[in-house]
Design a protein around this motif. Structure first.
Motif, mmCIF file in Angstrom:
data_model
loop_
_atom_site.group_PDB
_atom_site.id
_atom_site.type_symbol
_atom_site.label_atom_id
_atom_site.label_comp_id
_atom_site.label_asym_id
_atom_site.label_seq_id
_atom_site.Cartn_x
_atom_site.Cartn_y
_atom_site.Cartn_z
ATOM 1 N N ARG A 1 10.605 -13.715 14.248
ATOM 2 C CA ARG A 1 10.049 -12.917 13.155
ATOM 3 C C ARG A 1 9.499 -13.835 12.071
ATOM 4 N NH1 ARG A 1 12.439 -7.559 13.066
ATOM 5 N NH2 ARG A 1 13.763 -7.358 14.879
ATOM 6 N N PHE A 2 8.400 -13.393 11.440
ATOM 7 C CA PHE A 2 7.777 -14.139 10.356
ATOM 8 C C PHE A 2 7.442 -13.180 9.223
ATOM 9 C CE2 PHE A 2 6.686 -16.347 14.267
ATOM 10 C CZ PHE A 2 6.990 -17.655 13.963
ATOM 11 N N GLU A 3 7.404 -13.702 8.010
ATOM 12 C CA GLU A 3 6.992 -12.916 6.853
ATOM 13 C C GLU A 3 5.605 -13.383 6.447
ATOM 14 O OE1 GLU A 3 9.393 -11.589 3.098
ATOM 15 O OE2 GLU A 3 8.566 -13.600 2.765
ATOM 16 N N ALA A 4 4.686 -12.427 6.275
ATOM 17 C CA ALA A 4 3.315 -12.762 5.928
ATOM 18 C C ALA A 4 2.864 -11.899 4.755
ATOM 19 C CB ALA A 4 2.387 -12.526 7.118
ATOM 20 N N GLY A 5 2.034 -12.476 3.913
ATOM 21 C CA GLY A 5 1.398 -11.716 2.848
ATOM 22 C C GLY A 5 0.132 -11.076 3.370
ATOM 23 N N LEU A 6 -0.413 -10.122 2.638
ATOM 24 C CA LEU A 6 -1.640 -9.450 3.049
ATOM 25 C C LEU A 6 -2.689 -9.573 1.950
ATOM 26 C CD1 LEU A 6 0.509 -7.002 4.486
ATOM 27 C CD2 LEU A 6 -1.769 -6.613 5.282
ATOM 28 N N VAL A 7 -3.947 -9.711 2.348
ATOM 29 C CA VAL A 7 -5.052 -9.679 1.401
ATOM 30 C C VAL A 7 -5.526 -8.233 1.352
ATOM 31 C CG1 VAL A 7 -7.357 -10.525 0.885
ATOM 32 C CG2 VAL A 7 -5.681 -12.050 1.948
ATOM 33 N N LEU A 8 -5.301 -7.573 0.209
ATOM 34 C CA LEU A 8 -5.594 -6.146 0.069
ATOM 35 C C LEU A 8 -6.547 -5.904 -1.091
ATOM 36 C CD1 LEU A 8 -1.981 -4.722 0.438
ATOM 37 C CD2 LEU A 8 -3.778 -4.682 2.162
ATOM 38 N N GLU A 9 -7.208 -4.757 -1.052
ATOM 39 C CA GLU A 9 -8.039 -4.301 -2.159
ATOM 40 C C GLU A 9 -7.203 -3.354 -3.018
ATOM 41 O OE1 GLU A 9 -11.513 -2.578 -0.428
ATOM 42 O OE2 GLU A 9 -12.216 -4.495 0.355
ATOM 43 N N GLY A 10 -7.694 -3.046 -4.199
ATOM 44 C CA GLY A 10 -6.948 -2.223 -5.140
ATOM 45 C C GLY A 10 -6.624 -0.833 -4.622
ATOM 46 N N TRP A 11 -7.583 -0.180 -3.973
ATOM 47 C CA TRP A 11 -7.342 1.179 -3.467
ATOM 48 C C TRP A 11 -6.289 1.164 -2.372
ATOM 49 C CZ3 TRP A 11 -8.031 2.455 1.583
ATOM 50 C CH2 TRP A 11 -8.819 1.611 2.354
ATOM 51 N N GLU A 12 -6.188 0.048 -1.626
ATOM 52 C CA GLU A 12 -5.194 -0.048 -0.561
ATOM 53 C C GLU A 12 -3.783 -0.134 -1.141
ATOM 54 O OE1 GLU A 12 -7.659 -2.258 2.960
ATOM 55 O OE2 GLU A 12 -6.950 -3.491 1.289
ATOM 56 N N VAL A 13 -3.629 -0.879 -2.226
ATOM 57 C CA VAL A 13 -2.317 -0.998 -2.859
ATOM 58 C C VAL A 13 -1.875 0.360 -3.394
ATOM 59 C CG1 VAL A 13 -1.022 -2.114 -4.716
ATOM 60 C CG2 VAL A 13 -2.695 -3.420 -3.412
ATOM 61 N N LYS A 14 -2.793 1.101 -3.991
ATOM 62 C CA LYS A 14 -2.464 2.434 -4.500
ATOM 63 C C LYS A 14 -2.042 3.357 -3.365
ATOM 64 C CE LYS A 14 -5.385 2.317 -8.568
ATOM 65 N NZ LYS A 14 -6.524 2.920 -9.277
ATOM 66 N N SER A 15 -2.715 3.276 -2.235
ATOM 67 C CA SER A 15 -2.353 4.098 -1.077
ATOM 68 C C SER A 15 -0.997 3.694 -0.520
ATOM 69 C CB SER A 15 -3.413 3.984 0.013
ATOM 70 O OG SER A 15 -4.625 4.553 -0.418
ATOM 71 N N LEU A 16 -0.709 2.398 -0.532
ATOM 72 C CA LEU A 16 0.593 1.922 -0.053
ATOM 73 C C LEU A 16 1.726 2.419 -0.950
ATOM 74 C CD1 LEU A 16 -0.151 -1.744 1.042
ATOM 75 C CD2 LEU A 16 0.199 0.247 2.478
ATOM 76 N N ARG A 17 1.487 2.501 -2.241
ATOM 77 C CA ARG A 17 2.504 3.034 -3.150
ATOM 78 C C ARG A 17 2.837 4.481 -2.808
ATOM 79 N NH1 ARG A 17 3.606 -0.629 -6.964
ATOM 80 N NH2 ARG A 17 1.955 -2.019 -7.625
ATOM 81 N N GLU A 18 1.861 5.210 -2.270
ATOM 82 C CA GLU A 18 2.072 6.599 -1.848
ATOM 83 C C GLU A 18 2.604 6.685 -0.417
ATOM 84 O OE1 GLU A 18 1.635 9.370 -3.766
ATOM 85 O OE2 GLU A 18 1.278 7.950 -5.403
ATOM 86 N N GLY A 19 2.666 5.548 0.289
ATOM 87 C CA GLY A 19 3.201 5.522 1.656
ATOM 88 C C GLY A 19 2.215 5.995 2.701
ATOM 89 N N ARG A 20 0.939 5.852 2.454
ATOM 90 C CA ARG A 20 -0.096 6.323 3.379
ATOM 91 C C ARG A 20 -0.566 5.199 4.300
ATOM 92 N NH1 ARG A 20 -3.719 10.700 1.620
ATOM 93 N NH2 ARG A 20 -2.563 11.996 0.182
ATOM 94 N N VAL A 21 0.299 4.811 5.228
ATOM 95 C CA VAL A 21 -0.039 3.720 6.148
ATOM 96 C C VAL A 21 0.584 3.995 7.512
ATOM 97 C CG1 VAL A 21 1.925 2.312 5.431
ATOM 98 C CG2 VAL A 21 -0.038 1.205 6.431
ATOM 99 N N GLN A 22 -0.110 3.563 8.562
ATOM 100 C CA GLN A 22 0.390 3.672 9.930
ATOM 101 C C GLN A 22 0.223 2.315 10.609
ATOM 102 O OE1 GLN A 22 -1.741 6.755 11.936
ATOM 103 N NE2 GLN A 22 -0.889 8.386 10.664
#
Length: 157
Positions: free
Chosen positions: A26-47
């Protein structure tokens, strides 16, 4: 007063990963995201269930993950829910992944997405695919553990 801290809270998990693969490392990685993606992640809208990681030109990329944009996204931005996202890994980790993929036939899959110190991190796993009989054995073992727990619970009463 201290604000509620979102340290190590899980956003999404890839539950099919443990069913379809043997996770070796297992590895831990960061992600390069845009602002709208972070807002969607806060709402849990990811698959993550249809996504995978590829390594190209010395960098790791996340393919096939779906981050659904919010309805309140800005009008001047046209979000792409399934765009390719770059993963941030150390060079030593990347070289280990490349060696395992090329020499031993492993694949890299995302396991979970979570917050760590107000940053989005992804746990990725170096995995080997399970055959059908392996999946059956895993299911039998899980059923036996469940039955054993029931029997132990009955004997304690």
């Amino acid at each position: 007063m201290k604000k509620a801290d979102k340290t190590n809270t899980t956003i999404a998990q890839n539950r099919k990963a443990h069913h379809d693969y043997f996770i070796e490392d297992r590895f831990e990685a960061g992600l390069v995201l845009e602002g709208w993606e972070v807002k969607s992640l806060r709402e849990g809208r990811v698959q993550l269930d249809q996504s995978h990681v590829i390594i190209k030109h010395g960098a790791a990329y996340l393919f096939g993950s779906l981050i659904t944009p919010l309805q309140t996204a800005s009008t001047h931005i046209h979000p792409d829910p399934q765009r390719t996202r770059k993963l941030l890994l150390h060079q030593r980790e990347l070289s280990k992944l490349v060696g395992s993929i090329e020499r031993r036939g492993y694949t890299v899959i995302p396991l979970s997405l979570y917050w760590k110190n107000n940053r989005v991190k992804m746990e990725i796993g170096l995995a080997k695919g399970k055959k059908l009989h392996d999946k059956r054995d895993t299911e039998k073992q899980r059923d036996w553990e469940r039955e054993r727990q029931r029997l132990l619970k009955k004997t304690k009463l």
